[in-house]
Design a protein around this motif. Sequence first.
Motif, PDB file in Angstrom:
ATOM      1  N   LYS A 136      -0.005   3.932   1.622  1.00 54.66           N
ATOM      2  CA  LYS A 136      -0.286   4.682   2.844  1.00 54.66           C
ATOM      3  C   LYS A 136       0.731   4.360   3.931  1.00 54.66           C
ATOM      4  O   LYS A 136       1.193   3.231   4.046  1.00 54.66           O
ATOM      5  CB  LYS A 136      -1.686   4.350   3.352  1.00 54.66           C
ATOM      6  CG  LYS A 136      -2.798   4.829   2.438  1.00 54.66           C
ATOM      7  CD  LYS A 136      -4.164   4.557   3.058  1.00 54.66           C
ATOM      8  CE  LYS A 136      -5.284   5.095   2.182  1.00 54.66           C
ATOM      9  NZ  LYS A 136      -6.622   4.863   2.781  1.00 54.66           N
ATOM     10  N   ARG A 137       1.055   5.354   4.719  1.00 51.71           N
ATOM     11  CA  ARG A 137       1.953   5.104   5.842  1.00 51.71           C
ATOM     12  C   ARG A 137       1.160   4.420   6.953  1.00 51.71           C
ATOM     13  O   ARG A 137      -0.071   4.359   6.926  1.00 51.71           O
ATOM     14  CB  ARG A 137       2.584   6.399   6.333  1.00 51.71           C
ATOM     15  CG  ARG A 137       1.635   7.388   6.993  1.00 51.71           C
ATOM     16  CD  ARG A 137       2.442   8.556   7.576  1.00 51.71           C
ATOM     17  NE  ARG A 137       1.595   9.470   8.320  1.00 51.71           N
ATOM     18  CZ  ARG A 137       1.282  10.694   7.935  1.00 51.71           C
ATOM     19  NH1 ARG A 137       1.704  11.140   6.765  1.00 51.71           N
ATOM     20  NH2 ARG A 137       0.532  11.478   8.686  1.00 51.71           N
ATOM     21  N   ILE A 139       3.517   7.981  -0.862  1.00 51.33           N
ATOM     22  CA  ILE A 139       2.946   7.777   0.460  1.00 51.33           C
ATOM     23  C   ILE A 139       1.849   8.807   0.707  1.00 51.33           C
ATOM     24  O   ILE A 139       2.018   9.990   0.442  1.00 51.33           O
ATOM     25  CB  ILE A 139       4.015   7.888   1.559  1.00 51.33           C
ATOM     26  CG1 ILE A 139       4.988   6.716   1.451  1.00 51.33           C
ATOM     27  CG2 ILE A 139       3.406   7.944   2.937  1.00 51.33           C
ATOM     28  CD1 ILE A 139       4.400   5.384   1.795  1.00 51.33           C
ATOM     29  N   ASP A 140       0.710   8.346   1.168  1.00 52.58           N
ATOM     30  CA  ASP A 140      -0.419   9.228   1.448  1.00 52.58           C
ATOM     31  C   ASP A 140      -0.124  10.039   2.699  1.00 52.58           C
ATOM     32  O   ASP A 140      -0.063   9.513   3.802  1.00 52.58           O
ATOM     33  CB  ASP A 140      -1.679   8.392   1.635  1.00 52.58           C
ATOM     34  CG  ASP A 140      -2.927   9.249   1.814  1.00 52.58           C
ATOM     35  OD1 ASP A 140      -2.779  10.462   1.981  1.00 52.58           O
ATOM     36  OD2 ASP A 140      -4.032   8.679   1.770  1.00 52.58           O
ATOM     37  N   ALA A 173      -2.618   9.616   5.670  1.00 52.59           N
ATOM     38  CA  ALA A 173      -2.936   8.301   6.210  1.00 52.59           C
ATOM     39  C   ALA A 173      -2.830   8.280   7.711  1.00 52.59           C
ATOM     40  O   ALA A 173      -2.056   9.003   8.279  1.00 52.59           O
ATOM     41  CB  ALA A 173      -1.986   7.266   5.599  1.00 52.59           C
ATOM     42  N   THR A 218       0.821  -1.199   0.000  1.00 53.91           N
ATOM     43  CA  THR A 218       0.000   0.000   0.000  1.00 53.91           C
ATOM     44  C   THR A 218       0.859   1.256   0.000  1.00 53.91           C
ATOM     45  O   THR A 218       1.999   1.242   0.468  1.00 53.91           O
ATOM     46  CB  THR A 218      -0.928   0.023   1.226  1.00 53.91           C
ATOM     47  OG1 THR A 218      -1.687   1.240   1.210  1.00 53.91           O
ATOM     48  CG2 THR A 218      -0.139  -0.052   2.517  1.00 53.91           C
TER      49      THR A 218
END
Length: 414
Positions: free
Chosen positions: A355-356, A410-411, A414, A353
């Motif tokens: 996202k962090r 990376i979002d 998140a 993913t």
Amino acid sequence: MSKPKFINLHPKDTGFGLPRAFWGHPDTFLPNADRDGRIRRWGLSPDTEEDEDESVEGFEIPAAMMRTMQTGGMYLKTPSPEKQFVKQLEALDIAELERSDYILKITLTGEGSVKVWRRVKISGGLSLAVLADKVITPLMGWTRNYHAHLWTDFKDGSVFGPKLGWESIPEPKWRVAHILRKPGDVVEWLYDCKVQPSFLVTFANSGSPCESILPGSESNGKVEVLVGFGACPREDGKNVWNWKRDLDKLRTGSYKEKRNLLEEIYQSMNYRNKGLTPWGNPDFDPTRFDTAEAIAAIKDALSLPGSYRQGSKTWVMPLAPDALKIREEGVKGKKVHTMNTPDDGGFLFEATTGKRDGISARACSMCGTPHNLRVDTACRAVYYCSRECQTEHWKQRHKKDCKRLQKSGIDAHA
């Protein structure tokens, strides 16, 4: 069978595959203990074959998974019967030990078990998800994001982990201090849930000088590998008994048997990247444990985002030309990694993913503490507890990783 006293079944759900306990009321439920007096799987599993209801399948993980496949579509808008019942059993108090450090002994158990154990110091505030993914898995020598796992608190049989069969409590929300509260407490970590029996790991906090809870004033929250013994069993080796049989064959088998078995071990998921070969490394040492190697593996895990369970490593034998495309569609929006296996034409599939890590599944990327975390302002992908940890991690590896993580998308929210 009569109508359940508490749960509500979908009109098309006959209750087939549910343990007999689910037909009663959770407030009057008495959990079943095993022969050692320990409560597993919420105490819902029958201890003996005589206790099983002939009209209901035994409550084993494969049966639960089968029931999930049969009834999952019935409970998209309402909680499943399992979740209704187990939700009533969730009653864990908030622990007061999150700032204390724990020295834990982790021991491989099971029928025919061989001697494999580790001792490690971790923070009581570490989430069970981080402990499983970024500490225990690399510490034992297994492969991240490959096999499923479940935790069981023997005090009341409560189950934590990713979704698997009946509903477990989501592990990121719960910390070590919730389930290990006093000397003598033991929890079980079942690894590789597809195989029964499989690897069982227990955490024993015995109160001795080696397994203890340190006062907050003496705790720093850092993950520290102390000592260990024994080589990790190979992945996909079925169970602990088979590993013992493998070790016996390496000791007493013929030259050909040893060579073929070493080939299998060195090609298994957790040994394949170590550069080992039967001709270059003919003597496998079952007692071997390398502390420096374990520390490096944990540091690698802490430096990366948590495993994306919906995209875990899976061996795929394509039956259609567009097999990879179908897999990619199932994890749209995620980064896909594949590795071809030329011997059989298949490939290893994994998705990660962008996202962090979520709030409850974070730890310092340098030392592993879950306390006082701040996100790295450049990549916004990793966390640090202090300027000192951030500076040291930059020197050791993050200087190389930071730009790559920025490009990976990376979002930031998140």
